[in-house]
Scaffold this motif. Structure first.
Motif, mmCIF file in Angstrom:
data_model
loop_
_atom_site.group_PDB
_atom_site.id
_atom_site.type_symbol
_atom_site.label_atom_id
_atom_site.label_comp_id
_atom_site.label_asym_id
_atom_site.label_seq_id
_atom_site.Cartn_x
_atom_site.Cartn_y
_atom_site.Cartn_z
ATOM 1 N N THR A 117 0.841 -1.211 0.000
ATOM 2 C CA THR A 117 0.000 0.000 0.000
ATOM 3 C C THR A 117 0.873 1.257 0.000
ATOM 4 N N ARG A 118 2.068 1.153 0.590
ATOM 5 C CA ARG A 118 2.956 2.320 0.618
ATOM 6 C C ARG A 118 3.554 2.625 -0.747
ATOM 7 N N TYR A 119 3.564 1.633 -1.634
ATOM 8 C CA TYR A 119 4.062 1.860 -2.996
ATOM 9 C C TYR A 119 3.026 2.539 -3.881
ATOM 10 N N VAL A 120 1.772 2.491 -3.455
ATOM 11 C CA VAL A 120 0.693 2.996 -4.311
ATOM 12 C C VAL A 120 0.740 4.520 -4.372
ATOM 13 N N ARG A 121 1.014 5.040 -5.552
ATOM 14 C CA ARG A 121 0.997 6.489 -5.785
ATOM 15 C C ARG A 121 0.898 6.726 -7.288
ATOM 16 N N PRO A 122 0.516 7.947 -7.704
ATOM 17 C CA PRO A 122 0.361 8.215 -9.138
ATOM 18 C C PRO A 122 1.669 7.940 -9.872
ATOM 19 N N GLY A 123 1.554 7.312 -11.033
ATOM 20 C CA GLY A 123 2.724 7.103 -11.878
ATOM 21 C C GLY A 123 3.303 5.707 -11.819
ATOM 22 N N ILE A 124 3.045 4.967 -10.719
ATOM 23 C CA ILE A 124 3.528 3.587 -10.737
ATOM 24 C C ILE A 124 2.562 2.752 -11.574
ATOM 25 N N THR A 125 3.048 1.609 -12.043
ATOM 26 C CA THR A 125 2.148 0.681 -12.743
ATOM 27 C C THR A 125 1.717 -0.403 -11.759
ATOM 28 N N THR A 126 0.603 -1.057 -12.091
ATOM 29 C CA THR A 126 0.172 -2.175 -11.243
ATOM 30 C C THR A 126 1.233 -3.275 -11.264
ATOM 31 N N GLY A 127 1.938 -3.381 -12.409
ATOM 32 C CA GLY A 127 2.994 -4.383 -12.530
ATOM 33 C C GLY A 127 4.167 -4.133 -11.593
ATOM 34 N N ASP A 128 4.360 -2.879 -11.181
ATOM 35 C CA ASP A 128 5.456 -2.575 -10.251
ATOM 36 C C ASP A 128 5.259 -3.280 -8.909
ATOM 37 N N LEU A 129 4.018 -3.598 -8.575
ATOM 38 C CA LEU A 129 3.754 -4.184 -7.261
ATOM 39 C C LEU A 129 4.125 -5.668 -7.193
ATOM 40 N N GLN B 39 -12.629 -2.794 -11.830
ATOM 41 C CA GLN B 39 -12.143 -4.162 -11.677
ATOM 42 C C GLN B 39 -12.451 -4.618 -10.256
ATOM 43 N N VAL B 40 -13.112 -5.764 -10.143
ATOM 44 C CA VAL B 40 -13.597 -6.240 -8.850
ATOM 45 C C VAL B 40 -12.488 -6.994 -8.119
ATOM 46 N N VAL B 41 -12.001 -8.046 -8.759
ATOM 47 C CA VAL B 41 -10.914 -8.871 -8.202
ATOM 48 C C VAL B 41 -10.124 -9.490 -9.349
ATOM 49 N N HIS B 42 -8.975 -10.108 -8.992
ATOM 50 C CA HIS B 42 -8.143 -10.923 -9.893
ATOM 51 C C HIS B 42 -7.527 -10.127 -11.029
ATOM 52 N N GLY B 43 -7.366 -8.794 -10.840
ATOM 53 C CA GLY B 43 -6.627 -8.009 -11.817
ATOM 54 C C GLY B 43 -5.176 -8.473 -11.865
ATOM 55 N N ILE B 44 -4.655 -8.648 -13.080
ATOM 56 C CA ILE B 44 -3.271 -9.107 -13.253
ATOM 57 C C ILE B 44 -2.357 -7.890 -13.302
ATOM 58 N N PRO B 45 -1.321 -7.832 -12.464
ATOM 59 C CA PRO B 45 -0.397 -6.691 -12.506
ATOM 60 C C PRO B 45 0.189 -6.543 -13.905
ATOM 61 N N GLY B 46 0.298 -5.311 -14.371
ATOM 62 C CA GLY B 46 0.764 -5.092 -15.741
ATOM 63 C C GLY B 46 1.121 -3.635 -15.978
ATOM 64 N N PRO B 47 1.039 -3.183 -17.233
ATOM 65 C CA PRO B 47 1.520 -1.843 -17.599
ATOM 66 C C PRO B 47 0.576 -0.697 -17.219
ATOM 67 N N ARG B 48 -0.589 -1.004 -16.673
ATOM 68 C CA ARG B 48 -1.531 0.073 -16.326
ATOM 69 C C ARG B 48 -0.919 1.033 -15.304
ATOM 70 N N VAL B 49 -0.961 2.320 -15.628
ATOM 71 C CA VAL B 49 -0.392 3.353 -14.763
ATOM 72 C C VAL B 49 -1.471 3.865 -13.806
ATOM 73 N N LEU B 50 -1.152 3.924 -12.522
ATOM 74 C CA LEU B 50 -2.115 4.424 -11.534
ATOM 75 C C LEU B 50 -2.201 5.943 -11.590
ATOM 76 N N LYS B 51 -3.443 6.444 -11.515
ATOM 77 C CA LYS B 51 -3.708 7.876 -11.578
ATOM 78 C C LYS B 51 -4.307 8.346 -10.252
ATOM 79 N N PRO B 52 -4.221 9.644 -9.970
ATOM 80 C CA PRO B 52 -4.857 10.167 -8.765
ATOM 81 C C PRO B 52 -6.340 9.788 -8.737
ATOM 82 N N ALA B 53 -6.819 9.403 -7.559
ATOM 83 C CA ALA B 53 -8.224 9.062 -7.301
ATOM 84 C C ALA B 53 -8.630 7.671 -7.789
ATOM 85 N N ASP B 54 -7.693 6.910 -8.394
ATOM 86 C CA ASP B 54 -8.001 5.508 -8.706
ATOM 87 C C ASP B 54 -8.294 4.742 -7.413
ATOM 88 N N LEU B 55 -9.233 3.807 -7.517
ATOM 89 C CA LEU B 55 -9.525 2.903 -6.398
ATOM 90 C C LEU B 55 -8.777 1.594 -6.678
#
Ligand code: MF3
Ligand code: CO
Length: 251
Positions: free
Chosen positions: A28-40, A74-90
């Motif tokens: 959760t501490r890694y979650v911020r704008p600009g990282i990708t889901t794949g980074d996790l 996305q409810v569950v089972h999202g696969i980490p990948g190139p999607r970039v997190l944006k401000p206000a994403d859940l």
């Protein structure tokens, strides 16, 4: 067959749960704008192994990662990948690990910074609270339906909807054991709850309708109406003193 956990098993479930809780907190501490889901994903893998655990999701029915990261609709089972997190994403993060032969499984949802709306913030609050309502209802001598109804009543009284196609589960040496733990049901019905029963309770709650689809990747579950969805999960073990949450820090 439902295997009730001994005191020794319970100690190992605590160890597994603690690893999951610690690594989830790190993620959760890694979650911020600009990282990708794949980074996790490499963080999840590395931090689980650094604590003597093995990721359980990786390779489970061919799932390709050590963590699930599900964004917005996305409810569950999202696969980490190139999607970039944006401000206000859940963002919902779901993690499982095996330690000393037992599995811990937990999930949290959070916003990237501030929530997009008061309603979205309420969805997150209600989903987390519904998990704690479910846990509080998990009492020896009660019935499985007590847990399901506690989650459902709380969620629906706030105007949100419960996903039906995916449910919580028994847990122990395997991630998915009997029984299934739906987030909807009838109080007083179903399996008699006994000491040593280990459950993963995991409400998946939509802001709009309860219907979901699975994306062509074969994993990612999304809301059919595109509305936001949140997910919280804990692994618990029932005892005479009440439910004990395994997936907490310092448990
Ligand atoms: N917490 C989820 C579950 O209980 C995680 C499973 S993801 C999978 O079903 F990839 F391992 F299937
Ligand atoms: Co689970």
């Amino acid at each position: 067959m439902i295997e009730l956990k001994s005191d020794r098993d319970r100690e190992k479930m605590r160890a597994a749960g603690r690893v999951v809780a610690e690594v989830l907190q790190i993620l959760t501490r890694y979650v911020r704008p600009g990282i990708t889901t794949g980074d996790l994903d490499p963080v999840a893998d590395r931090e689980i192994r650094a604590r003597g655990g093995i990721p359980v999701f990786k390779g489970y029915h061919g799932y390709p990662a050590s963590v699930c990261v599900s964004v917005n609709d996305q409810v569950v089972h999202g696969i980490p990948g190139p999607r970039v997190l944006k401000p206000a994403d859940l963002v919902s993060i779901d993690l499982g690990a095996v330690v000393e032969g037992f599995v811990g499984d937990a999930a949290v949802s959070l916003f990237v910074g501030e929530p997009p709306s008061p309603q979205a913030a309420e969805l997150l609050r209600v989903t987390e609270q519904s998990l704690y309502r479910g846990i509080a209802a998990a009492q020896v001598g009660g019935r499985l339906g007590d847990i399901s109804a506690a989650v459902q009543d709380y969620v629906e009284s706030h105007g949100f909807s419960v996903v039906r196609e995916f449910v919580g589960h028994g847990i122990g040496r395997e991630m998915h054991e009997e029984p299934q733990v739906p987030n909807y049901g009838v109080r007083g019905r179903g399996l008699l709850l006994k000491s040593g029963l280990a459950l993963a309770i995991e409400p998946m709650i939509n802001l709009g309708g309860c219907e979901v689809n699975v994306l062509p990747d074969g994993w990612t579950v999304v809301t059919r109406d595109g509305s936001l969805s949140a997910h919280f999960e804990h692994t618990i073990v029932l005892g005479a003193e009440g439910p004990e949450i395994m997936t907490v820090l310092e448990a």
